[in-house]
Design an enzyme around this catalytic site. Structure first.
Site, short mmCIF file in Angstrom:
data_model
loop_
_atom_site.label_atom_id
_atom_site.label_comp_id
_atom_site.label_asym_id
_atom_site.label_seq_id
_atom_site.Cartn_x
_atom_site.Cartn_y
_atom_site.Cartn_z
N SER A 1 42.49 10.44 45.78
CA SER A 1 42.32 9.02 46.10
C SER A 1 41.41 8.83 47.31
CB SER A 1 43.70 8.40 46.32
OG SER A 1 43.60 7.01 46.30
N ASP B 1 37.55 3.37 46.96
CA ASP B 1 37.99 4.70 47.40
C ASP B 1 37.57 5.73 46.33
OD1 ASP B 1 39.81 3.77 45.51
OD2 ASP B 1 41.47 4.93 46.33
N ASP C 1 38.86 7.29 43.82
CA ASP C 1 39.18 7.14 42.40
C ASP C 1 39.10 5.68 41.95
OD1 ASP C 1 41.50 6.48 43.82
OD2 ASP C 1 42.84 7.20 42.25
N ASP D 1 40.56 2.84 42.49
CA ASP D 1 41.64 1.92 42.13
C ASP D 1 41.83 0.84 43.20
OD1 ASP D 1 42.72 3.67 44.00
OD2 ASP D 1 44.63 3.93 42.95
#
Ligand code: MG
Length: 454
Positions: free
Chosen positions: A94, A237, A239, A241
């Site tokens: 993440s 960020d 990833d 999300d």
């Protein structure tokens, strides 16, 4: 839980997170799921392929076929899991620095595993109760093409593209070399925006900035917004999300202000929203103005998801929920945090007025933090009892879900032990800086006194 935090497992690669370890986690998850097929995706990290290979081997060893999606945003993998009805593993750390990696786990509905489900996987792992199959029953792997395309097509179907296209917006996008680099600039372009980018090549060395979208890492984005006269800056960020924004002047917008603006546009009387116990006064005020109600959970998105599910099962309408870190849920779209979707919803808000105006009502709030160290369990307990006692004699509403939060209507203070350090953290927020400081100091004094008395 020993192995999992609230959203999977993470650490420095080849120190705590090794291929062997993720193979064991994937084998345990595959054993618990008993699924014929599992999807595996990864973000852009240098170690992603190595670790995805290990996870895929573990899954195949318990008989699951593996759909390899390659690099994809976490919400893209979740969309795939939901549409195919298969569980999924995401190799990602993440927002953590480049040397980190880890794994997030999702059920066949595309939603993060609950704490209870993670516990079952952990028990299986620790008790070594994994069930490998005979050689002829091991799973096969196949490369899935087009998962990123399917993801952005689903996004287009869920947003008001006409409203955004008609506004002729310029959007500066900083995917931070992460998985969003492969989907989001194109998605915003297809929405009819002029798109300019920085740090937009996928690169596991993260040469331009670290994956965490915080102001210290986003100077280039602020400058790009100003230099290109953009209407909005968007940062993700690793990833993708989460989404963080810069206004048309190139100034950072607090995540709490973004969340409040999105919630204000979404909430109607009778609705419920869910956030964590450190929720901003901004959201408290929005909820009150809308005639909606607010439910607070322990900190962490897994807790928020569980509460949304319970509320919806009881028939409540929960159109928006989340935290002020750029992770906002729109449960009617999907029970997942999705950086591209959050950004598209924010683009809808700035279609007819500048971003700075959209968030102006949520500007004048002041946050104060104090940390009080403790030495040993007796001091810790004394401090928490003092926080509880303060709650009892304060003229405030107490929420003891995770630490002690005192809500005064126009302001709040929270005392909560850190999960990782020997500290009790005190947070306070008000529209008046002195009031916020006074609340934090008052709580700090009580805790210091209690500590001295030990
Ligand atoms: Mg993330």
């Amino acid at each position: 839980m020993e192995v999992f935090g609230s959203s999977g497992t993470r650490g420095v690669v080849n120190e705590t997170v090794t291929p062997e370890f993720l193979l064991r986690v994937a084998t345990a998850a595959g054993t618990v799921w008993r699924a014929d097929r599992v999807a595996v995706g990864r973000d852009t990290r240098k170690t992603g392929r190595m670790l995805a290979d290990a996870a895929a081997s573990g899954l195949a060893s318990v008989g699951a076929d593996v759909d390899r999606l390659g690099v994809v945003p976490t919400p893209g993998l979740q969309a795939y899991a939901e549409s195919e009805g298969v569980p999924a593993l995401m190799i990602t750390a993440s927002h953590n620095p480049p040397e980190f990696n880890g794994m997030k786990l999702f059920g066949a509905d595309g939603v993060e595993l609950s704490v209870g489900e993670l516990e079952r996987v952990e028990e299986t792992l620790l008790a070594e109760r994994t069930e490998t199959v005979p050689w002829h029953a091991t799973g096969d792997a196949r490369r899935v093409e087009g998962a990123r395309r399917r993801y952005t097509e689903a996004l287009h179907a869920a947003v008001d593209g006409e409203r955004i296209a008609d506004a002729d917006l310029t959007v500066a996008v900083d995917p931070g070399h992460g998985a969003g680099a492969l989907t989001n600039p194109e998605f915003f372009r297809e929405l009819g925006c002029r798109v300019v980018t920085v740090n937009a090549q996928p690169d596991g060395h993260f040469p331009g900035r670290d994956p965490e979208p915080i102001p210290e890492n986003l100077g280039d984005l602020g400058r790009l917004v100003a230099a290109t006269d953009a209407d909005l800056g968007v940062a993700h960020d690793g990833d993708a999300d989460r989404a963080i924004f810069y206004d048309e002047r190139g100034e950072y917008i607090e995540g709490d202000a973004t969340f409040a603006a999105l919630a204000a546009a979404e909430l109607e009387a009778g609705d419920t929203t869910v956030s964590a116990v450190n929720v901003s006064q901004r959201l408290v005020d929005v909820v009150e103005a809308a005639g909606a109600s607010l439910e607070l959970t322990p900190i962490g998105s897994t807790n928020i998801i569980s509460r949304i599910r319970e509320l919806r099962a009881e028939g409540a309408s929960v159109p928006v929920a989340g935290e002020g870190n750029g992770g906002v849920f729109f449960p009617n779209y999907r029970l997942a945090r999705d950086g591209a979707y959050i950004a598209a919803r924010f683009l809808e808000l700035i279609a007819d007025r500048p971003a700075s105006e959209v968030v102006a009502p949520y500007d004048d709030y002041y946050n104060v933090r104090r940390n009080i160290e403790y030495d040993g369990d007796a001091e810790r307990r004394a401090m928490l009892s003092a926080a509880e006692a303060r709650a009892a004699d304060a003229d405030a509403e107490l929420n003891a879900t995770d630490g002690y939060r005192l809500d005064y209507g126009d302001a709040w203070v929270l005392a909560r032990p850190s999960g990782t350090e020997p500290l009790v953290r005190i947070y306070a927020e008000a529209r008046d800086q002195r009031r916020a400081a006074k609340l934090a100091d008052g709580m700090a004094e009580r805790l210091e006194d209690a500590k001295t008395g030990v």
